[in-house]
Design a protein around this motif. Structure first.
Motif, PDB file in Angstrom:
ATOM      1  N   PHE A  22      32.229  69.873  38.309  1.00 34.20           N
ATOM      2  CA  PHE A  22      32.969  69.064  39.282  1.00 34.20           C
ATOM      3  C   PHE A  22      33.695  67.901  38.617  1.00 34.20           C
ATOM      4  O   PHE A  22      34.801  67.547  39.042  1.00 34.20           O
ATOM      5  N   ARG A  23      33.134  67.307  37.560  1.00 32.99           N
ATOM      6  CA  ARG A  23      33.868  66.247  36.830  1.00 32.99           C
ATOM      7  C   ARG A  23      35.179  66.792  36.282  1.00 32.99           C
ATOM      8  O   ARG A  23      36.212  66.106  36.335  1.00 32.99           O
ATOM      9  N   GLN A  24      35.151  68.010  35.727  1.00 33.53           N
ATOM     10  CA  GLN A  24      36.376  68.602  35.182  1.00 33.53           C
ATOM     11  C   GLN A  24      37.407  68.813  36.281  1.00 33.53           C
ATOM     12  O   GLN A  24      38.598  68.529  36.110  1.00 33.53           O
ATOM     13  N   LEU A  25      36.957  69.308  37.412  1.00 27.70           N
ATOM     14  CA  LEU A  25      37.847  69.558  38.541  1.00 27.70           C
ATOM     15  C   LEU A  25      38.437  68.252  39.067  1.00 27.70           C
ATOM     16  O   LEU A  25      39.651  68.158  39.304  1.00 27.70           O
ATOM     17  N   PHE A  26      37.610  67.229  39.232  1.00 32.01           N
ATOM     18  CA  PHE A  26      38.080  65.944  39.737  1.00 32.01           C
ATOM     19  C   PHE A  26      39.047  65.274  38.767  1.00 32.01           C
ATOM     20  O   PHE A  26      40.007  64.625  39.190  1.00 32.01           O
ATOM     21  N   THR A  27      38.821  65.426  37.467  1.00 29.64           N
ATOM     22  CA  THR A  27      39.709  64.846  36.453  1.00 29.64           C
ATOM     23  C   THR A  27      41.060  65.556  36.456  1.00 29.64           C
ATOM     24  O   THR A  27      42.107  64.915  36.382  1.00 29.64           O
ATOM     25  N   ALA A  28      41.035  66.869  36.528  1.00 32.07           N
ATOM     26  CA  ALA A  28      42.270  67.649  36.461  1.00 32.07           C
ATOM     27  C   ALA A  28      43.106  67.522  37.725  1.00 32.07           C
ATOM     28  O   ALA A  28      44.335  67.562  37.676  1.00 32.07           O
ATOM     29  N   PHE A  29      42.442  67.366  38.878  1.00 34.30           N
ATOM     30  CA  PHE A  29      43.130  67.332  40.176  1.00 34.30           C
ATOM     31  C   PHE A  29      42.665  66.126  40.986  1.00 34.30           C
ATOM     32  O   PHE A  29      41.918  66.272  41.957  1.00 34.30           O
ATOM     33  N   PRO A  30      43.102  64.922  40.612  1.00 38.41           N
ATOM     34  CA  PRO A  30      42.601  63.729  41.300  1.00 38.41           C
ATOM     35  C   PRO A  30      43.003  63.642  42.772  1.00 38.41           C
ATOM     36  O   PRO A  30      42.381  62.900  43.529  1.00 38.41           O
ATOM     37  N   ASP A  31      43.994  64.429  43.191  1.00 43.39           N
ATOM     38  CA  ASP A  31      44.405  64.422  44.599  1.00 43.39           C
ATOM     39  C   ASP A  31      43.982  65.700  45.330  1.00 43.39           C
ATOM     40  O   ASP A  31      44.492  66.010  46.398  1.00 43.39           O
ATOM     41  N   MET A  32      43.019  66.420  44.764  1.00 41.72           N
ATOM     42  CA  MET A  32      42.641  67.709  45.337  1.00 41.72           C
ATOM     43  C   MET A  32      42.144  67.583  46.775  1.00 41.72           C
ATOM     44  O   MET A  32      41.582  66.570  47.178  1.00 41.72           O
ATOM     45  N   HIS A  33      42.386  68.667  47.514  1.00 42.60           N
ATOM     46  CA  HIS A  33      41.952  68.728  48.910  1.00 42.60           C
ATOM     47  C   HIS A  33      41.579  70.174  49.227  1.00 42.60           C
ATOM     48  O   HIS A  33      42.268  71.108  48.783  1.00 42.60           O
ATOM     49  N   ASN A  34      40.498  70.354  49.968  1.00 43.00           N
ATOM     50  CA  ASN A  34      40.085  71.676  50.431  1.00 43.00           C
ATOM     51  C   ASN A  34      40.153  71.688  51.953  1.00 43.00           C
ATOM     52  O   ASN A  34      39.517  70.848  52.606  1.00 43.00           O
ATOM     53  N   GLU A  35      40.904  72.623  52.493  1.00 42.03           N
ATOM     54  CA  GLU A  35      41.032  72.775  53.941  1.00 42.03           C
ATOM     55  C   GLU A  35      40.273  74.023  54.358  1.00 42.03           C
ATOM     56  O   GLU A  35      40.680  75.142  54.033  1.00 42.03           O
ATOM     57  N   THR A  36      39.154  73.846  55.059  1.00 46.60           N
ATOM     58  CA  THR A  36      38.347  74.978  55.510  1.00 46.60           C
ATOM     59  C   THR A  36      39.113  75.767  56.558  1.00 46.60           C
ATOM     60  O   THR A  36      39.653  75.190  57.509  1.00 46.60           O
ATOM     61  N   THR A  37      39.161  77.091  56.378  1.00 42.55           N
ATOM     62  CA  THR A  37      39.869  77.961  57.320  1.00 42.55           C
ATOM     63  C   THR A  37      38.928  78.868  58.104  1.00 42.55           C
ATOM     64  O   THR A  37      39.285  79.331  59.183  1.00 42.55           O
ATOM     65  N   ALA A  38      37.736  79.123  57.586  1.00 43.08           N
ATOM     66  CA  ALA A  38      36.760  79.949  58.298  1.00 43.08           C
ATOM     67  C   ALA A  38      35.392  79.756  57.679  1.00 43.08           C
ATOM     68  O   ALA A  38      35.283  79.435  56.492  1.00 43.08           O
ATOM     69  N   ARG A  39      34.352  79.951  58.495  1.00 43.78           N
ATOM     70  CA  ARG A  39      32.995  79.927  57.969  1.00 43.78           C
ATOM     71  C   ARG A  39      32.074  80.645  58.942  1.00 43.78           C
ATOM     72  O   ARG A  39      32.320  80.680  60.139  1.00 43.78           O
ATOM     73  N   SER A  42      44.197  72.710  47.369  1.00 40.04           N
ATOM     74  CA  SER A  42      45.499  72.185  46.949  1.00 40.04           C
ATOM     75  C   SER A  42      45.266  70.942  46.103  1.00 40.04           C
ATOM     76  O   SER A  42      44.310  70.204  46.305  1.00 40.04           O
ATOM     77  N   GLY A  43      46.130  70.765  45.130  1.00 45.13           N
ATOM     78  CA  GLY A  43      46.043  69.595  44.263  1.00 45.13           C
ATOM     79  C   GLY A  43      47.126  69.633  43.203  1.00 45.13           C
ATOM     80  O   GLY A  43      47.714  70.683  42.938  1.00 45.13           O
ATOM     81  N   THR A  44      47.384  68.476  42.626  1.00 37.84           N
ATOM     82  CA  THR A  44      48.374  68.366  41.564  1.00 37.84           C
ATOM     83  C   THR A  44      47.647  68.263  40.228  1.00 37.84           C
ATOM     84  O   THR A  44      46.774  67.413  40.057  1.00 37.84           O
ATOM     85  N   HIS A  45      48.015  69.137  39.307  1.00 33.67           N
ATOM     86  CA  HIS A  45      47.348  69.206  38.002  1.00 33.67           C
ATOM     87  C   HIS A  45      47.905  68.104  37.102  1.00 33.67           C
ATOM     88  O   HIS A  45      48.855  68.306  36.356  1.00 33.67           O
ATOM     89  N   THR A  46      47.291  66.928  37.173  1.00 36.39           N
ATOM     90  CA  THR A  46      47.781  65.795  36.385  1.00 36.39           C
ATOM     91  C   THR A  46      46.845  65.398  35.248  1.00 36.39           C
ATOM     92  O   THR A  46      47.270  64.714  34.327  1.00 36.39           O
ATOM     93  N   GLY A  47      45.600  65.824  35.311  1.00 37.36           N
ATOM     94  CA  GLY A  47      44.637  65.460  34.277  1.00 37.36           C
ATOM     95  C   GLY A  47      44.262  66.653  33.425  1.00 37.36           C
ATOM     96  O   GLY A  47      44.590  67.796  33.725  1.00 37.36           O
ATOM     97  N   VAL A  48      43.555  66.373  32.352  1.00 41.89           N
ATOM     98  CA  VAL A  48      43.099  67.436  31.448  1.00 41.89           C
ATOM     99  C   VAL A  48      42.014  68.244  32.140  1.00 41.89           C
ATOM    100  O   VAL A  48      41.089  67.690  32.733  1.00 41.89           O
ATOM    101  N   LEU A  49      42.148  69.556  32.068  1.00 40.46           N
ATOM    102  CA  LEU A  49      41.130  70.469  32.578  1.00 40.46           C
ATOM    103  C   LEU A  49      40.432  71.077  31.371  1.00 40.46           C
ATOM    104  O   LEU A  49      41.052  71.771  30.569  1.00 40.46           O
ATOM    105  N   ARG A 103      52.083  70.113  37.921  1.00 38.34           N
ATOM    106  CA  ARG A 103      52.434  71.156  38.895  1.00 38.34           C
ATOM    107  C   ARG A 103      51.434  71.188  40.039  1.00 38.34           C
ATOM    108  O   ARG A 103      50.268  70.917  39.869  1.00 38.34           O
ATOM    109  N   ARG A 104      51.944  71.551  41.194  1.00 39.38           N
ATOM    110  CA  ARG A 104      51.127  71.666  42.409  1.00 39.38           C
ATOM    111  C   ARG A 104      50.453  73.031  42.439  1.00 39.38           C
ATOM    112  O   ARG A 104      51.086  74.047  42.168  1.00 39.38           O
ATOM    113  N   VAL A 105      49.193  73.047  42.767  1.00 36.04           N
ATOM    114  CA  VAL A 105      48.419  74.286  42.881  1.00 36.04           C
ATOM    115  C   VAL A 105      47.939  74.405  44.326  1.00 36.04           C
ATOM    116  O   VAL A 105      47.364  73.465  44.871  1.00 36.04           O
TER     117      VAL A 105
END
Length: 145
Positions: A50-67, A81-88, A101-103
């Protein structure tokens, strides 16, 4: 036992807040977390992921669609969704420098609750090739011998 839907909500909120400590409170000390990037076992390795994910995508967001809940397991689908601005940093030491880039991609996961009221395991699925293409990584496939 904690209600599994509430536990998933707590995990989702902790990820959205990029709060590693709260993320880890949702998992047992010996939990196993499996993603296309590899298998993480225990708090130290899950926290690393999770540290790697948070560093690479500081603006990341998860939108739940079903559960849906199946006994002690909850299955969830979301859009990442997130912008890849940090080192992954990938398992094995490969670094992917931020590309700006936006993912945006769909993902799914299944989380199983242990007897201690937190997740004993989690499995996350997403199209890894799409993920790398959207980040702008230069992937070159090589034939195997």
């Amino acid at each position: 036992m904690t209600e599994i839907g509430a536990l998933l909500d707590a995990l989702t909120d902790a990820i959205g807040s990029q709060d590693e400590e709260r993320v880890l409170r949702c998992f047992g000390a010996r939990a196993v977390f499996v993603t296309p990037a590899g298998v993480m076992e225990g708090h130290e390795q899950i926290g690393w992921y999770f540290r790697q994910l948070f560093t690479a995508f500081p603006d990341m967001h998860n939108e739940t669609t079903a559960r849906t809940v199946l006994d002690d397991t909850i299955v969830v689908e979301w859009t990442f969704s997130g912008t890849h601005t940090g080192v992954l940093l990938l398992p094995g030491g490969t670094e992917i420098t931020g590309t700006g880039r936006r993912v945006v991609l769909p993902a799914a996961g299944a989380y199983t609750m242990g007897d201690d009221g937190v997740f004993a395991s989690g499995r996350v699925y997403y199209d890894q090739l799409t993920f790398y293409r959207q980040t702008g990584c230069d992937l070159r496939l090589r034939p195997t011998a």
